[in-house]
Design a protein around this motif. Structure first.
Motif, PDB file in Angstrom:
ATOM      1  N   GLU A  96       0.834  -1.205   0.000  1.00 53.27           N
ATOM      2  CA  GLU A  96       0.000   0.000   0.000  1.00 53.27           C
ATOM      3  C   GLU A  96       0.867   1.253   0.000  1.00 53.27           C
ATOM      4  OE1 GLU A  96      -4.014   1.592   2.295  1.00 53.27           O
ATOM      5  OE2 GLU A  96      -3.093  -0.305   2.877  1.00 53.27           O
ATOM      6  N   ASN A  99       2.110   2.159  -3.249  1.00 48.92           N
ATOM      7  CA  ASN A  99       1.029   2.475  -4.195  1.00 48.92           C
ATOM      8  C   ASN A  99       0.690   1.304  -5.106  1.00 48.92           C
ATOM      9  OD1 ASN A  99       0.603   5.204  -3.317  1.00 48.92           O
ATOM     10  ND2 ASN A  99       2.467   5.789  -4.405  1.00 48.92           N
ATOM     11  N   GLN A 100       0.900   0.096  -4.620  1.00 50.90           N
ATOM     12  CA  GLN A 100       0.510  -1.107  -5.351  1.00 50.90           C
ATOM     13  C   GLN A 100      -0.777  -1.638  -4.722  1.00 50.90           C
ATOM     14  OE1 GLN A 100       5.176  -2.314  -5.319  1.00 50.90           O
ATOM     15  NE2 GLN A 100       3.821  -3.964  -5.999  1.00 50.90           N
ATOM     16  N   ILE A 101      -1.882  -0.930  -4.998  1.00 50.61           N
ATOM     17  CA  ILE A 101      -3.128  -1.185  -4.279  1.00 50.61           C
ATOM     18  C   ILE A 101      -3.684  -2.574  -4.589  1.00 50.61           C
ATOM     19  CG2 ILE A 101      -5.510  -0.430  -3.961  1.00 50.61           C
ATOM     20  CD1 ILE A 101      -3.403   1.322  -2.603  1.00 50.61           C
ATOM     21  N   ASN A 102      -3.601  -3.001  -5.829  1.00 54.74           N
ATOM     22  CA  ASN A 102      -4.141  -4.329  -6.158  1.00 54.74           C
ATOM     23  C   ASN A 102      -3.366  -5.426  -5.434  1.00 54.74           C
ATOM     24  OD1 ASN A 102      -6.087  -3.191  -7.824  1.00 54.74           O
ATOM     25  ND2 ASN A 102      -4.867  -3.438  -9.680  1.00 54.74           N
ATOM     26  N   HIS A 105      -4.404  -5.310  -1.805  1.00 56.09           N
ATOM     27  CA  HIS A 105      -5.714  -5.942  -1.620  1.00 56.09           C
ATOM     28  C   HIS A 105      -5.583  -7.460  -1.600  1.00 56.09           C
ATOM     29  CE1 HIS A 105      -9.673  -7.538  -2.775  1.00 56.09           C
ATOM     30  NE2 HIS A 105     -10.161  -6.456  -2.168  1.00 56.09           N
ATOM     31  N   ARG A 106      -4.823  -7.980  -2.530  1.00 60.41           N
ATOM     32  CA  ARG A 106      -4.639  -9.434  -2.596  1.00 60.41           C
ATOM     33  C   ARG A 106      -3.957  -9.968  -1.324  1.00 60.41           C
ATOM     34  NH1 ARG A 106      -2.949  -9.393  -7.243  1.00 60.41           N
ATOM     35  NH2 ARG A 106      -0.718  -9.202  -6.875  1.00 60.41           N
ATOM     36  N   ALA A 128      -8.170  -0.899   1.302  1.00 64.93           N
ATOM     37  CA  ALA A 128      -7.701  -1.205  -0.056  1.00 64.93           C
ATOM     38  C   ALA A 128      -8.875  -1.368  -1.017  1.00 64.93           C
ATOM     39  CB  ALA A 128      -6.850  -2.472  -0.037  1.00 64.93           C
ATOM     40  N   THR A 129      -9.951  -1.972  -0.541  1.00 63.74           N
ATOM     41  CA  THR A 129     -11.142  -2.149  -1.377  1.00 63.74           C
ATOM     42  C   THR A 129     -11.753  -0.788  -1.722  1.00 63.74           C
ATOM     43  OG1 THR A 129     -11.563  -4.287  -0.304  1.00 63.74           O
ATOM     44  CG2 THR A 129     -13.377  -3.303  -1.545  1.00 63.74           C
ATOM     45  N   GLU A 131     -10.093   1.998  -1.944  1.00 63.73           N
ATOM     46  CA  GLU A 131      -9.183   2.605  -2.922  1.00 63.73           C
ATOM     47  C   GLU A 131      -9.463   2.094  -4.325  1.00 63.73           C
ATOM     48  OE1 GLU A 131      -6.588   4.887  -2.794  1.00 63.73           O
ATOM     49  OE2 GLU A 131      -7.350   5.398  -0.817  1.00 63.73           O
ATOM     50  N   GLN A 132      -9.968   0.887  -4.435  1.00 60.48           N
ATOM     51  CA  GLN A 132     -10.310   0.322  -5.742  1.00 60.48           C
ATOM     52  C   GLN A 132     -11.669   0.802  -6.232  1.00 60.48           C
ATOM     53  OE1 GLN A 132      -9.929  -3.874  -4.704  1.00 60.48           O
ATOM     54  NE2 GLN A 132      -8.008  -4.008  -5.852  1.00 60.48           N
ATOM     55  N   ARG A 134     -14.647   0.234  -4.727  1.00 63.75           N
ATOM     56  CA  ARG A 134     -15.741  -0.709  -4.442  1.00 63.75           C
ATOM     57  C   ARG A 134     -16.290  -0.402  -3.046  1.00 63.75           C
ATOM     58  NH1 ARG A 134     -13.767  -6.421  -4.942  1.00 63.75           N
ATOM     59  NH2 ARG A 134     -11.711  -5.635  -4.346  1.00 63.75           N
TER      60      ARG A 134
END
Length: 330
Positions: A96, A99-102, A105-106, A128-129, A131-132, A134
């Motif tokens: 995070e 800045n590697q949000i995906n 999240h994983r 994180a969700t 930030e995506q 959702r």
């Protein structure tokens, strides 16, 4: 020299590796991070894929703001320890910050998969969700965290912040109230409540929320800025002056002389010819190598009040900069 430093590195028995790791953890827990890192590095010199050493060394890099190194170390740790929920949560934090949000999240999702009752990981997964983009899923993660621990202030705070961003002001306010009820010294929650009060029908609560934030942290910049602006817009110049002076002090302490100078200049507009504000502007100008401006403001400060120590200090530094050291001493 500690008691383990004379141990041979190669070959190394499992017992010796465990002792090095234990010593590193002991030092780590006592805040001696550089010494702890040396023990983890010794472990890794003998066993390059040791997951615990990789994880803990990664945490040291993370707290030292070496984010990419932290990610690399914890990714290696995860390969050797794929069932460690704490490791995946920490790796998510490192992703995070990078800045590697995906990826974050994983990693958080894996932590929760391994330990469904892991409240911190659920909160981080919600962040994180969100930030995506959702929103519904993010809210579900926060609410699940709260079903596990209704007294977790961080869970209430993150849900409040999420609802605030979505414009659900009444619900956000209620959750912020939960936060400060559980943790009255949560300064950022008070600041957010002040901002929320300004944008809703709670104008009477604005300054009280800023006041509570500043009780928690007297030099919290966001609270100082917000409260000063609130008072200035209402022509309440005396409280605005005091807040802006503190804001300048906080910024100056952080080495942000340009922003500090702007805060002091705003303070001077609230109280014209104030010697302390004039001297502070002169000091900031000196930090910016603007000797002429520093000299001008030091002289104005001394004319306003000859007892202001900072004005004398700036004046002396100006004279030294101009090569008139003897006069400065006098």
């Amino acid at each position: 020299m500690t008691r383990l430093e004379n141990e041979r590195v190669d070959p190394v028995s499992l017992t010796v590796l465990e002792r090095w790791l234990e010593e590193g953890e002991r030092l780590h827990q006592s805040g001696k991070l550089l010494e702890a890192a040396r023990y983890y590095q010794r472990v890794l010199a003998a066993a390059p894929d040791q997951p615990r050493a990789l994880h803990l060394l990664g945490l040291i890099e993370y707290h030292g703001d070496n984010t990419l190194a932290a990610v690399a170390l914890m990714e290696r740790a995860a390969q050797g320890d794929p069932f460690n929920s704490e490791l995946f949560n920490d790796l998510g934090l490192a992703y995070e910050r990078a800045n590697q949000i995906n990826d974050a999240h994983r990693s958080y999702a894996r932590a929760v998969e391994l330990k469904p009752e892991f409240v911190d990981a659920l909160i981080n997964l919600g962040n994180a969700t969100g930030e995506q983009g959702r929103s519904a899923q993010a809210r579900a993660h926060y609410e699940k965290a709260l079903t596990l621990d209704r007294r977790d202030a961080r869970a209430h705070y993150n849900l409040a912040r999420h609802l605030h961003e979505l414009g659900s002001h009444d619900d956000a306010w209620n959750y912020y109230e939960n936060v400060v009820g559980l943790q009255p010294d949560f300064a950022q929650a008070w600041v957010n409540m002040a901002a929320l009060a300004q944008s809703s029908s709670r104008a009477r609560d604005v300054i009280e929320c800023y006041r509570r934030a500043l009780e928690c942290d007297p030099y919290l910049l966001e609270a100082l800025q917000g409260a000063a602006q609130w008072h200035s817009e209402r022509n309440e110049f005396e409280p605005a002056f005091d807040l802006l002076m503190r804001m300048g002090q906080a910024l100056s302490a952080q080495g942000r002389s340009r922003e500090a100078r702007e805060a002091y200049e705003r303070a001077l507009r609230c109280r014209r010819d104030d010697a302390d504000a004039l001297a502070a502007i002169g000091y900031c100008a000196l930090q910016q190598d603007d000797v002429d401006t520093a000299s001008e403001y030091a002289r104005m400060a001394l004319r306003a009040n000859g007892d202001v120590v900072q004005a004398h200090f700036v004046h002396g530094r100006v004279l030294r900069a101009r090569g008139t050291y003897t006069e400065a001493e006098a």
